[in-house]
Motif scaffolding. Structure first.
Motif, PDB file in Angstrom:
ATOM      1  N   SER A   1      -0.946  33.538  54.244  1.00  0.00           N
ATOM      2  CA  SER A   1      -1.238  34.890  53.900  1.00  0.00           C
ATOM      3  C   SER A   1       0.043  35.763  54.432  1.00  0.00           C
ATOM      4  O   SER A   1       0.685  36.614  53.665  1.00  0.00           O
ATOM      5  N   GLU A   2       0.329  35.617  55.703  1.00  0.00           N
ATOM      6  CA  GLU A   2       1.152  36.316  56.379  1.00  0.00           C
ATOM      7  C   GLU A   2       2.670  35.979  56.044  1.00  0.00           C
ATOM      8  O   GLU A   2       3.398  36.991  55.905  1.00  0.00           O
ATOM      9  N   VAL A   3       2.903  34.755  56.344  1.00  0.00           N
ATOM     10  CA  VAL A   3       4.318  34.297  56.435  1.00  0.00           C
ATOM     11  C   VAL A   3       4.656  34.037  54.843  1.00  0.00           C
ATOM     12  O   VAL A   3       5.994  34.240  54.508  1.00  0.00           O
ATOM     13  N   ASP A   4       4.013  33.483  53.983  1.00  0.00           N
ATOM     14  CA  ASP A   4       4.381  32.921  52.718  1.00  0.00           C
ATOM     15  C   ASP A   4       4.012  33.819  51.514  1.00  0.00           C
ATOM     16  O   ASP A   4       4.536  34.519  50.883  1.00  0.00           O
ATOM     17  N   GLY A   5       2.571  33.822  51.305  1.00  0.00           N
ATOM     18  CA  GLY A   5       1.860  34.317  50.134  1.00  0.00           C
ATOM     19  C   GLY A   5       2.292  35.906  50.081  1.00  0.00           C
ATOM     20  O   GLY A   5       2.628  36.138  49.030  1.00  0.00           O
ATOM     21  N   PHE A   6       2.245  36.721  50.860  1.00  0.00           N
ATOM     22  CA  PHE A   6       2.264  38.090  50.856  1.00  0.00           C
ATOM     23  C   PHE A   6       3.794  38.563  50.295  1.00  0.00           C
ATOM     24  O   PHE A   6       3.785  39.148  49.750  1.00  0.00           O
ATOM     25  N   ALA A   7       4.688  37.846  51.052  1.00  0.00           N
ATOM     26  CA  ALA A   7       6.130  37.875  51.140  1.00  0.00           C
ATOM     27  C   ALA A   7       6.630  37.750  49.743  1.00  0.00           C
ATOM     28  O   ALA A   7       7.029  38.611  49.007  1.00  0.00           O
ATOM     29  N   LEU A   8       6.186  36.595  49.067  1.00  0.00           N
ATOM     30  CA  LEU A   8       6.653  36.383  47.599  1.00  0.00           C
ATOM     31  C   LEU A   8       6.004  37.320  46.697  1.00  0.00           C
ATOM     32  O   LEU A   8       6.726  37.981  45.645  1.00  0.00           O
ATOM     33  N   ILE A   9       4.846  37.558  46.728  1.00  0.00           N
ATOM     34  CA  ILE A   9       4.090  38.293  45.773  1.00  0.00           C
ATOM     35  C   ILE A   9       4.331  39.738  46.182  1.00  0.00           C
ATOM     36  O   ILE A   9       4.558  40.394  44.921  1.00  0.00           O
ATOM     37  N   GLY A  10       4.894  40.371  47.094  1.00  0.00           N
ATOM     38  CA  GLY A  10       5.535  41.543  47.245  1.00  0.00           C
ATOM     39  C   GLY A  10       6.549  41.510  46.514  1.00  0.00           C
ATOM     40  O   GLY A  10       7.089  42.611  45.658  1.00  0.00           O
ATOM     41  N   ALA A  11       7.526  40.720  46.502  1.00  0.00           N
ATOM     42  CA  ALA A  11       8.976  40.706  45.898  1.00  0.00           C
ATOM     43  C   ALA A  11       8.536  40.691  44.346  1.00  0.00           C
ATOM     44  O   ALA A  11       9.240  41.559  43.686  1.00  0.00           O
ATOM     45  N   ILE A  12       7.693  39.972  43.914  1.00  0.00           N
ATOM     46  CA  ILE A  12       7.221  39.875  42.496  1.00  0.00           C
ATOM     47  C   ILE A  12       6.574  41.186  42.053  1.00  0.00           C
ATOM     48  O   ILE A  12       7.198  41.967  41.198  1.00  0.00           O
ATOM     49  N   ALA A  13       5.958  41.793  42.838  1.00  0.00           N
ATOM     50  CA  ALA A  13       5.375  43.456  42.529  1.00  0.00           C
ATOM     51  C   ALA A  13       6.308  44.099  42.623  1.00  0.00           C
ATOM     52  O   ALA A  13       6.461  45.093  41.811  1.00  0.00           O
ATOM     53  N   SER A  14       7.452  44.203  43.473  1.00  0.00           N
ATOM     54  CA  SER A  14       8.664  44.985  43.528  1.00  0.00           C
ATOM     55  C   SER A  14       9.656  44.895  42.128  1.00  0.00           C
ATOM     56  O   SER A  14      10.617  45.621  42.201  1.00  0.00           O
ATOM     57  N   ARG A  15       9.415  43.749  41.630  1.00  0.00           N
ATOM     58  CA  ARG A  15      10.505  43.219  40.632  1.00  0.00           C
ATOM     59  C   ARG A  15      11.640  43.131  40.909  1.00  0.00           C
ATOM     60  O   ARG A  15      12.780  43.327  40.483  1.00  0.00           O
ATOM     61  N   LYS A  16      11.713  42.409  42.388  1.00  0.00           N
ATOM     62  CA  LYS A  16      13.017  42.084  43.090  1.00  0.00           C
ATOM     63  C   LYS A  16      13.215  40.480  42.891  1.00  0.00           C
ATOM     64  O   LYS A  16      12.822  39.809  43.403  1.00  0.00           O
ATOM     65  N   THR A  17      13.715  40.222  41.500  1.00  0.00           N
ATOM     66  CA  THR A  17      13.882  38.751  41.178  1.00  0.00           C
ATOM     67  C   THR A  17      14.622  37.852  42.090  1.00  0.00           C
ATOM     68  O   THR A  17      14.168  36.747  42.420  1.00  0.00           O
ATOM     69  N   ALA A  18      15.855  38.274  42.684  1.00  0.00           N
ATOM     70  CA  ALA A  18      16.901  37.808  43.327  1.00  0.00           C
ATOM     71  C   ALA A  18      15.763  37.443  44.562  1.00  0.00           C
ATOM     72  O   ALA A  18      15.949  36.083  45.485  1.00  0.00           O
TER      73      ALA A  18
ATOM     74  N   LEU B   1      -3.716  45.855  49.948  1.00  0.00           N
ATOM     75  CA  LEU B   1      -3.937  47.212  49.326  1.00  0.00           C
ATOM     76  C   LEU B   1      -2.609  47.572  48.781  1.00  0.00           C
ATOM     77  O   LEU B   1      -2.570  47.909  47.498  1.00  0.00           O
ATOM     78  N   ARG B   2      -1.759  47.943  49.678  1.00  0.00           N
ATOM     79  CA  ARG B   2      -0.752  48.479  49.063  1.00  0.00           C
ATOM     80  C   ARG B   2       0.355  47.702  48.091  1.00  0.00           C
ATOM     81  O   ARG B   2       0.754  47.971  46.920  1.00  0.00           O
ATOM     82  N   GLN B   3       0.255  46.228  48.047  1.00  0.00           N
ATOM     83  CA  GLN B   3       0.868  45.389  47.131  1.00  0.00           C
ATOM     84  C   GLN B   3      -0.047  45.485  45.908  1.00  0.00           C
ATOM     85  O   GLN B   3       0.450  45.280  44.637  1.00  0.00           O
ATOM     86  N   LEU B   4      -1.307  45.324  46.116  1.00  0.00           N
ATOM     87  CA  LEU B   4      -2.181  45.254  45.128  1.00  0.00           C
ATOM     88  C   LEU B   4      -1.993  46.475  43.926  1.00  0.00           C
ATOM     89  O   LEU B   4      -2.041  46.465  42.871  1.00  0.00           O
ATOM     90  N   ARG B   5      -1.740  47.649  44.534  1.00  0.00           N
ATOM     91  CA  ARG B   5      -1.733  48.796  43.754  1.00  0.00           C
ATOM     92  C   ARG B   5      -0.371  48.845  42.931  1.00  0.00           C
ATOM     93  O   ARG B   5      -0.157  49.488  42.009  1.00  0.00           O
ATOM     94  N   MET B   6       0.300  47.826  43.249  1.00  0.00           N
ATOM     95  CA  MET B   6       1.692  47.869  42.665  1.00  0.00           C
ATOM     96  C   MET B   6       1.923  46.933  41.335  1.00  0.00           C
ATOM     97  O   MET B   6       2.765  46.647  40.868  1.00  0.00           O
ATOM     98  N   ILE B   7       0.574  45.903  41.461  1.00  0.00           N
ATOM     99  CA  ILE B   7       0.458  44.854  40.312  1.00  0.00           C
ATOM    100  C   ILE B   7      -0.717  45.120  39.420  1.00  0.00           C
ATOM    101  O   ILE B   7      -1.597  45.306  39.842  1.00  0.00           O
ATOM    102  N   PRO B   8      -0.315  45.548  38.053  1.00  0.00           N
ATOM    103  CA  PRO B   8      -1.371  45.598  37.126  1.00  0.00           C
ATOM    104  C   PRO B   8      -2.390  44.478  36.978  1.00  0.00           C
ATOM    105  O   PRO B   8      -1.605  43.324  37.235  1.00  0.00           O
TER     106      PRO B   8
END
Length: 330
Positions: free
Chosen positions: A199-216, A278-285
């Motif tokens: 959750s901390e090292v892998d999943g949250f970071a990638l999902i956060g980038a997806i939520a922020s629409r940061k493709t690179a 929760l912060r990331q969740l609010r960014m993704i419909p």
């Protein structure tokens, strides 16, 4: 003729693993009653209209005695298709079973539900009463086959995961067996440590980038994940499904008005992780999360059937979610 115990149409909504298990069960029932070969074909309703599938339903392939047509992404079916479907179901082929498969977010009031109920069988697997028993059995059998036992607290935690995201749990159990080494028992501490690490090292970071629409940034993180998993695409797809499934479940519960503290408890999010989660969740419909889950399921299927190359397919999945709608993995 079609065995009397079968229906001409089914609608299965929920995690794809339960759909696969139900398909195996249905196949056994058909083989027990129908001699000869059974043909299975899959249609994706986001890519095709329903009409080609209905045309196929009326024509049994050469040398086949029965056919199963799987209609995936049924939640995308539009009302304009129902007239042709209703016409077919008024006089269905006795040698064809239509199986509509939908994501967990399918509304129980969706018009497709009412139509299938009138002619066949509808099952919502997330709330199916058989799921807890299957979850417990699956976890126990997996560890027993590896020569390991599991303590009661760890078993309860994994049973819940098997009900929340069964398609990912198989991979999680494999990883736990691997990291447990020579230990004869899987403990609750091992399971918690594994969940926290991912959750901390892998999943949250990638999902956060997806939520922020940061493709690179998302593609860089994906490459790091692939390196960490030694190119094991199946494990990575399973772990991503498990993590995104938690976001989707939390979003659904919050939409129903449940308090955040209870949602975090149900989704197994620690108090320390909760604010970031929760912060990331609010960014993704939630619709985008459902799209991500369906994409991972299709990707898993394509990898296992040799229809996709792992790295390129995962990259296309990331790009499609971060905004480039013209990119689709095959």
């Amino acid at each position: 003729m079609i065995p009397s115990v079968l229906r001409p149409v089914y609608l299965w909504a929920g995690d794809p693993r339960w759909c696969e298990e139900s398909l195996e069960e249905l196949g056994r029932r058909i083989r027990a009653k129908t001699p000869g070969e059974i043909h299975t074909q899959t249609f994706y309703l986001t890519e095709n209209s329903l009409d080609p599938a209905l045309a196929q339903a009326r024509t049994l392939p050469f040398l086949m005695s029965f056919q199963i047509l799987r209609l995936k992404e049924a939640q995308c079916l539009k009302a304009k298709n129902f007239e042709n479907l209703e016409r077919y179901l008024s006089a269905p082929s006795p040698l064809t079973a239509l199986i509509f498969e939908a994501a967990s977010g399918l509304e129980r009031k969706h018009p497709l539900v009412e139509l299938v109920q009138a002619h066949g069988e509808v099952r919502f697997f997330d709330e199916d009463t058989h799921a807890p028993r299957q979850g417990k059995s699956f976890v126990n059998l997996k560890f027993t086959a590896a020569g390991k036992s599991v303590d009661p607290a760890a078993l309860r935690r994994l049973e819940e995961q098997a009900q929340i995201a069964p398609s990912a749990v198989d991979t999680i159990l494999d990883q736990l067996i691997l990291v447990s080494g020579n230990a004869r028992q899987i403990t609750d501490e091992m399971v918690q440590a594994f969940e926290e690490k991912f959750s901390e090292v892998d999943g949250f970071a990638l999902i956060g980038a997806i939520a922020s629409r940061k493709t690179a940034r998302a593609l860089v993180l994906l490459r790091e994940l692939l390196d960490q998993n030694a190119g094991d695409y199946f494990s990575l797809v399973g772990l991503l499904h498990w993590q995104i499934r938690r976001f989707w479940q939390a979003g659904m519960l919050l939409e129903k008005g449940e308090p955040e503290s209870l949602v975090m408890k149900k989704c197994k999010v620690s108090p320390r992780q909760a604010p970031y989660f929760l912060r990331q969740l609010r960014m993704i419909p939630n619709a985008k999360l459902a799209q991500a889950l369906e994409g991972l399921f299709r990707l898993d299927w394509n990898l296992k059937t040799g229809q996709a190359e792992g790295e390129a397919a995962l990259e296309s999945w990331v790009v499609s979610l971060t905004g480039a709608d013209t990119v689709v993995f095959k």
